[in-house]
Structures are given as structure tokens and as C-alpha cells.
Design an enzyme around this catalytic site. Structure first.
Site, PDB file in Angstrom:
ATOM      1  CB  THR A 144      -0.975  -0.002   1.191  1.00 17.08           C
ATOM      2  OG1 THR A 144      -0.231  -0.318   2.376  1.00 17.08           O
ATOM      3  CG2 THR A 144      -2.076  -1.036   0.998  1.00 17.08           C
ATOM      4  CB  SER A 146       4.887   5.964   1.523  1.00 18.48           C
ATOM      5  OG  SER A 146       5.431   6.353   0.267  1.00 18.48           O
ATOM      6  N   GLY A 183      16.072  16.670   1.153  1.00 27.41           N
ATOM      7  CA  GLY A 183      16.238  15.286   0.713  1.00 27.41           C
ATOM      8  C   GLY A 183      16.104  15.188  -0.806  1.00 27.41           C
ATOM      9  CD  GLU A 188      15.027  13.327  -8.010  1.00 29.01           C
ATOM     10  OE1 GLU A 188      15.842  12.403  -8.005  1.00 29.01           O
ATOM     11  OE2 GLU A 188      13.812  13.155  -8.250  1.00 29.01           O
ATOM     12  CG  HIS A 445      39.063   6.593 -24.826  1.00 23.82           C
ATOM     13  ND1 HIS A 445      39.120   7.470 -23.758  1.00 23.82           N
ATOM     14  CD2 HIS A 445      39.547   7.260 -25.905  1.00 23.82           C
ATOM     15  CE1 HIS A 445      39.635   8.612 -24.182  1.00 23.82           C
ATOM     16  NE2 HIS A 445      39.908   8.521 -25.485  1.00 23.82           N
TER      17      HIS A 445
HETATM   18  C1  FAD Z   1       8.241  12.957  -6.245  1.00 26.27           C
HETATM   19  C2  FAD Z   1       8.776  11.568  -6.025  1.00 26.27           C
HETATM   20  C3  FAD Z   1       9.828  11.110  -6.798  1.00 26.27           C
HETATM   21  C4  FAD Z   1      10.327   9.825  -6.610  1.00 26.27           C
HETATM   22  N1  FAD Z   1      11.354   9.421  -7.393  1.00 26.27           N
HETATM   23  C5  FAD Z   1      11.853   8.176  -7.240  1.00 26.27           C
HETATM   24  C6  FAD Z   1      12.893   7.703  -8.077  1.00 26.27           C
HETATM   25  O1  FAD Z   1      13.354   8.409  -8.961  1.00 26.27           O
HETATM   26  N2  FAD Z   1      13.357   6.452  -7.883  1.00 26.27           N
HETATM   27  C7  FAD Z   1      12.860   5.637  -6.892  1.00 26.27           C
HETATM   28  O2  FAD Z   1      13.332   4.508  -6.744  1.00 26.27           O
HETATM   29  N3  FAD Z   1      11.856   6.044  -6.083  1.00 26.27           N
HETATM   30  C8  FAD Z   1      11.339   7.296  -6.246  1.00 26.27           C
HETATM   31  N4  FAD Z   1      10.302   7.700  -5.450  1.00 26.27           N
HETATM   32  C9  FAD Z   1       9.793   6.766  -4.432  1.00 26.27           C
HETATM   33  C10 FAD Z   1       8.872   5.716  -5.068  1.00 26.27           C
HETATM   34  O3  FAD Z   1       7.801   6.369  -5.704  1.00 26.27           O
HETATM   35  C11 FAD Z   1       8.359   4.759  -4.018  1.00 26.27           C
HETATM   36  O4  FAD Z   1       9.432   4.203  -3.304  1.00 26.27           O
HETATM   37  C12 FAD Z   1       7.563   3.627  -4.654  1.00 26.27           C
HETATM   38  O5  FAD Z   1       6.462   4.124  -5.364  1.00 26.27           O
HETATM   39  C13 FAD Z   1       7.067   2.645  -3.585  1.00 26.27           C
HETATM   40  O6  FAD Z   1       6.367   1.632  -4.206  1.00 26.27           O
HETATM   41  P1  FAD Z   1       5.236   0.813  -3.443  1.00 26.27           P
HETATM   42  O7  FAD Z   1       4.774  -0.212  -4.403  1.00 26.27           O
HETATM   43  O8  FAD Z   1       5.718   0.380  -2.120  1.00 26.27           O
HETATM   44  O9  FAD Z   1       4.058   1.861  -3.130  1.00 26.27           O
HETATM   45  P2  FAD Z   1       3.318   2.978  -3.981  1.00 26.27           P
HETATM   46  O10 FAD Z   1       3.986   3.261  -5.247  1.00 26.27           O
HETATM   47  O11 FAD Z   1       3.080   4.099  -3.040  1.00 26.27           O
HETATM   48  O12 FAD Z   1       1.943   2.287  -4.362  1.00 26.27           O
HETATM   49  C14 FAD Z   1       0.988   1.946  -3.411  1.00 26.27           C
HETATM   50  C15 FAD Z   1      -0.350   1.830  -4.097  1.00 26.27           C
HETATM   51  O13 FAD Z   1      -1.271   1.244  -3.199  1.00 26.27           O
HETATM   52  C16 FAD Z   1      -2.533   1.864  -3.336  1.00 26.27           C
HETATM   53  N5  FAD Z   1      -3.278   1.622  -2.099  1.00 26.27           N
HETATM   54  C17 FAD Z   1      -2.954   2.011  -0.847  1.00 26.27           C
HETATM   55  N6  FAD Z   1      -3.839   1.545   0.035  1.00 26.27           N
HETATM   56  C18 FAD Z   1      -4.751   0.831  -0.669  1.00 26.27           C
HETATM   57  C19 FAD Z   1      -5.879   0.079  -0.309  1.00 26.27           C
HETATM   58  N7  FAD Z   1      -6.233  -0.070   0.958  1.00 26.27           N
HETATM   59  N8  FAD Z   1      -6.585  -0.507  -1.303  1.00 26.27           N
HETATM   60  C20 FAD Z   1      -6.208  -0.380  -2.611  1.00 26.27           C
HETATM   61  N9  FAD Z   1      -5.136   0.296  -2.991  1.00 26.27           N
HETATM   62  C21 FAD Z   1      -4.400   0.886  -2.029  1.00 26.27           C
HETATM   63  C22 FAD Z   1      -2.163   3.315  -3.563  1.00 26.27           C
HETATM   64  O14 FAD Z   1      -3.238   4.016  -4.153  1.00 26.27           O
HETATM   65  C23 FAD Z   1      -0.960   3.180  -4.477  1.00 26.27           C
HETATM   66  O15 FAD Z   1      -1.336   3.173  -5.818  1.00 26.27           O
HETATM   67  C24 FAD Z   1       9.762   8.976  -5.629  1.00 26.27           C
HETATM   68  C25 FAD Z   1       8.685   9.419  -4.854  1.00 26.27           C
HETATM   69  C26 FAD Z   1       8.191  10.698  -5.059  1.00 26.27           C
HETATM   70  C27 FAD Z   1       7.022  11.147  -4.236  1.00 26.27           C
END
Ligand code: FAD
Length: 467
Positions: A144, A146, A183, A188, A445
Site C-alpha cells: 500500500t 506511502s 532530501g 530534484e 573510450h
Molecule cells: C516525487 C517523487 C519522486 C520519486 N522518485 C523516485 C525515483 O526516482 N526512484 C525511486 O526509486 N523512487 C522514487 N520515489 C519513491 C517511489 O515512488 C516509491 O518508493 C515507490 O512508489 C514505492 O512503491 P510501493 O509499491 O511500495 O508503493 P506505492 O507506489 O506508493 O503504491 C501503493 C499503491 O497502493 C494503493 N493503495 C494504498 N492503500 C490501498 C488500499 N487499501 N486498497 C487499494 N489500494 C491501495 C495506492 O493508491 C498506491 O497506488 C519517488 C517518490 C516521489 C514522491
């Protein structure tokens, strides 16, 4: 009632990659996503849109250097922010559509709605039209993710006091963007608007930006960004963020108790992200959540309920898309009876500014704290033919190797294309390479990758060739 071998809650890089791997391994798989688009934070409001805006603004910034290359522009070069943001959205839509294609291709059932536990083997999906469907799951993977976090006294209004989500679709280039938090995300997005013409000030509580990375990278990035016009207030604790009409005032205090007041038109709150478990009803399944809001997992990413796993931003560790992906794959393979393993020390970290910053393994600070004896080999980009040819002279590659065995313990780089160069260091460290091993491999190179070879030579008895 539909029944599945694996039900995944959340379609970010953790969830959707896990779904694909589960399907590849023969599991009947469903994925639940509360939004109408797949891909989670990363594809919709994170990695992909931020990189699209960094790329667009980079092109604009590069125009300043065209004359050096003998390219003369006649007429005015202007930014059309609306078009730039529309392009970003098109990239996002295409990428998210690609995930939908992959779900269909792998015969994964996609359920749109909010997933919440009924008990350890049943998940209810509340849909936008008010109806709800309960499905049965032998195993559940919580992915889910962050949400942006804030400070208790800041009221985010999403117009002038904003998070990264709003910063990806601003209606105008700010006159003065005040960024709270130095951070990766803050820096960025700060560089995007700096390039587009905004004054950008960064207020950071700790004594340096990108504080999790090797301090030499923070130092060099600060130097380069200062040269580009970004202002920094490190070791400053934000005390208040107030909005009056179109104006935003940020007050911060340094260690001596002196207060600074910054007046701007937008404040971006980029103080980190919090694990998201709202509405999940984890307790109904017996899934424990820690005091920090993270789902508690063991080394196999298994929660306190034996058939329920959790991955990605919602569990401990770096909040990175590729970390979430590795964990998604690992859980699928554990469920299939395999014995996968993740070396968290070898998950690289990247900042997609220009110059790019990338690192893997231990920092000098970590090695000193652990009492490990190490040697350092460093090589500046400005001594590289390829860097001179393209005019990308900032930065260096630094290799830290064990003093006795020469094993590479950490690689830290800032410079052109280091986001891609770091992969070589990951491969080398995965195979426990020594600095000498890297130094003896042929690097084409002229390439930026030669800086890695030269840094490895420097770490091997100070044998760099081109300095
Ligand atoms: C501006 C920004 C730039 C970033 N750039 C990078 C980068 O360049 N490289 C990198 O590695 N990381 C980057 N990150 C971090 C990266 O986006 C996260 O680490 C990554 O998305 C985490 O993946 P995840 O699958 O754990 O969760 P998420 O991508 O947060 O996906 C979770 C999903 O679960 C869904 N959800 C939550 N609760 C429920 C529920 N109860 N029922 C149904 N659906 C639900 C949400 O709607 C969401 O779609 C960036 C983050 C931000 C904000």
C-alpha cells in the site's frame, strides 16, 4: 465468491511487479488498486513524472550552453509550463497504461477499489459506485506504499503550501519556491523550478542536504547547485509556515536560536514520506503495525499473520521503487517455495539532478562508525576526455575498498549519467569484486564509465592514469 492464490493490495512498483512474478509462477493472482490508474506513487506522482519534468527543464537549462558549442539561437526561447506539464502527464498515462497491458497479458485480475481486510483470508473491495465485493485469498501481499508526511504545525493547503504531488502540476513557475527538506525529492523538484526561472531556497534541519548519502556527495551537490543559484539554509529548524493570499512565509531557527524569515509564493513541504495503511483494517487480519506506522515483517517479509506479507514503502528500509520491486519478486518466489535473497546493502540510491548523484554500499561515515579500515580512490570528471567533449565537468567517482582485501565496500559518484554508471558498481559488489578487478576491466573510450575504472585504479595503489 472469487478465490485467488495471491491477492495483492496496491499497484505501485512493489505490487504490480509482485503480481507479474506471481502469475509467472503459476499463481491465480488479483491486484486491488484504489485509484483508477495503476502504477502507484512511482508512476503517477513520483519517479516517472518527476523525471519527465527534470528532463524537460534540463533541455531548457542546456540552451544556455548552446553558444559554447557553436549553436546560435535567434529569437526568444520561452517555457510553456502548461505544455511541459501536459507532456509529463502523457508520459505518466502511457506508462500506467503499460502496467494495465502487463496485468492483462499475465491474466491478473485487476479490481478497482479500496481493499480492506475482513479477516486473514478475506479482503473486501469497496468500489467508487458504493458497492463492495469480498474475495478470498490464500495469501495476501500488502503493497500500500506511502504518502507525503508533514510537520504537525504545517497546514498543507495543496495550493501554496504543497507536497511533491502538487509540485508536479503547478499552474505557474513560482517566483520564490521555499523548499522545506533537503532530501532527494525536495532537491530534484527544486532544480526543476530553478531551471525554469524560480528563485529556490532550501531549508534543511540537518547540517547538509541529501543527508543519507556520503557527505562528499552532499558537499559537491551543494557546490554545484549554489553555482546554479539555489540557496541553502542548512542546520535550520522550520518553526512556522504561514500563507496570506498568494504569499507564503517560512520562519526557521538555527542552532544559536537566531531566526530567519523567508518570503515566497510557494512552500514545498518535502520532509519525507509515511507508510500508508489507512483504511486497511490490518488488525482484523492480525497484522501488526509498528509505532512508526510501518507494517512489521520478518526477514522473509512475512507479517505477524503467516499467510500475509508486506513489501515496499509500507515496510522498513529505503523508500525506493526498485527496492519495492525486489521485495515483490522475493515474496512471490518465497510463496513458490524458492529461496530468494535481497542484499539491502546493494540497493543503489540515485538523485536525478544534473549532475546526477548515485551510490551503493557503505559511506565513509558508516565505515568509520563500524571501525572498518578502508582506502579511497577518487577521480574527477574534469580529467575525463568524454566529460570535456560534452562539457559536463562537475563531479567525481569515489571508490571505497577494504584496506587489506581490496574488496569494494562502497561506490559514490556525482556527475553526468552516474544514475546509469552505478549499475557497474552494483554488479561488481554483487560478485565481491576488488578495486583491482574493476581497474583491470576494459572500459570503452571515451565514456563517462572510464571515471569508474580510474577511481578503481586510484584505489589500487594510487594508480590512476589521467590525473
Ligand atoms: C516525487 C517523487 C519522486 C520519486 N522518485 C523516485 C525515483 O526516482 N526512484 C525511486 O526509486 N523512487 C522514487 N520515489 C519513491 C517511489 O515512488 C516509491 O518508493 C515507490 O512508489 C514505492 O512503491 P510501493 O509499491 O511500495 O508503493 P506505492 O507506489 O506508493 O503504491 C501503493 C499503491 O497502493 C494503493 N493503495 C494504498 N492503500 C490501498 C488500499 N487499501 N486498497 C487499494 N489500494 C491501495 C495506492 O493508491 C498506491 O497506488 C519517488 C517518490 C516521489 C514522491
Amino acid at each position: 465468491m472469487s478465490s485467488f492464490d495471491v491477492v495483492i493490495i496496491g499497484s505501485g512498483p512493489g505490487g504490480y511487479v509482485s503480481a507479474i512474478r506471481c502469475a509467472q509462477l503459476g499463481f491465480k493472482t488479483a491486484i486491488i488498486e484504489k485509484y483508477s490508474t495503476l502504477g502507484g506513487t512511482c508512476l503517477n506522482v513520483g519517479c516517472i513524472p518527476s523525471k519527465a519534468l527534470l528532463a524537460s527543464s534540463h533541455h531548457y537549462a542546456e540552451i544556455k550552453h548552446f553558444e559554447d558549442h557553436g549553436i546560435e539561437l535567434s529569437g526568444e526561447v520561452k517555457v510553456n509550463l502548461e505544455k511541459m506539464i501536459a507532456r509529463k502527464q502523457a508520459v505518466v498515462d502511457q506508462t500506467s497504461g503499460g502496467v494495465k497491458f502487463l496485468m492483462d497479458k499475465n491474466k491478473i485480475t485487476v479490481l478497482e477499489g479500496m481493499g480492506s481486510f475482513v479477516d486473514a483470508t478475506h479482503v473486501a473491495v469497496a468500489k467508487a459506485d458504493g458497492t463492495s465485493e469480498t474475495i478470498e485469498a490464500k495469501n495476501v501481499i500488502i503493497a500500500t506504499g506511502s504518502k507525503p508526511s508533514s510537520l504537525p504545525f504545517i497546514k498543507i493547503d495543496k495550493e501554496r503550501i504543497i507536497t511533491s504531488t502538487e509540485a508536479l502540476k503547478l499552474p505557474e513557475v513560482p517566483k520564490h519556491l521555499i523548499i522545506i527538506g533537503g532530501g532527494v525529492i525536495g532537491i530534484e523538484l527544486g532544480q526543476v523550478y530553478l531551471r525554469l526561472g524560480a528563485q529556490v531556497s532550501v531549508v534543511e534541519y540537518l547540517d547538509r542536504i541529501i543527508p543519507g548519502m556520503d557527505s562528499s556527495l552532499s558537499k559537491e551537490l551543494t557546490k554545484v547547485l549554489k553555482k546554479q543559484g539555489m540557496k541553502f539554509y542548512v542546520s535550520h529548524k522550520v518553526k512556522s509556515v504561514e500563507r496570506a493570499g498568494e504569499a507564503v512565509t517560512v520562519q526557521a531557527e538555527n542552532a544559536k536560536g537566531e531566526t530567519i524569515t523567508l518570503e515566497g509564493d510557494y512552500a514545498l513541504v518535502a520532509v519525507g514520506r509515511r507508510p500508508y495503511t489507512d483504511g486497511l483494517n490490518a488488525d482484523k487480519a492480525g497484522v501488526k503495525i509498528s509505532e512508526r506506522g510501518q507494517i512489521e515483517v520478518n526477514d522473509h517479509l512475512q507479517t505477524s499473520a503467516s499467510n500475509i506479507y508486506a513489501i515496499g514503502d509500507v515496510v522498513r528500509g529505503a523508500m525506493l521503487a526498485h527496492k519495492a520491486e525486489e521485495e515483490g519478486t522475493m515474496v512471490a518466489e518465497i510463496l513458490a517455495g524458492q529461496k530468494p535473497h535481497i542484499d539491502y546493502n546493494l540497493i543503489p540510491g540515485v538523485v536525478y539532478t544534473w549532475p546526477e548523484v548515485a551510490a551503493v554500499g557503505q559511506t565513509e561515515e558508516q565505515l568509520k562508525a563500524a571501525g572498518t579500515k578502508y582506502k579511497v580512490g577518487s577521480f574527477p570528471f574534469k580529467a575525463l576526455g568524454r566529460a570535456r567533449a560534452s562539457g559536463d565537468l562537475d563531479g567525481f567517482v569515489k571508490i571505497l575498498a577494504d584496506e587489506k582485501t581490496d574488496e569494494v565496500l562502497g561506490v559514490h559518484m556525482i556527475g553526468a549519467r552516474t544514475a546509469d554508471l552505478i549499475a557497474e558498481a552494483v554488479v561488481a559488489m554483487e560478485y565481491k569484486a576488488s578495486a583491482e578487478d574493476i581497474s583491470r576491466m576494459s572500459h570503452a573510450h571515451p565514456t563517462f564509465a572510464e571515471a569508474v575504472k580510474e577511481a578503481a585504479l586510484a584505489a589500487t595503489d594510487n594508480r590512476a592514469l589521467h590525473v
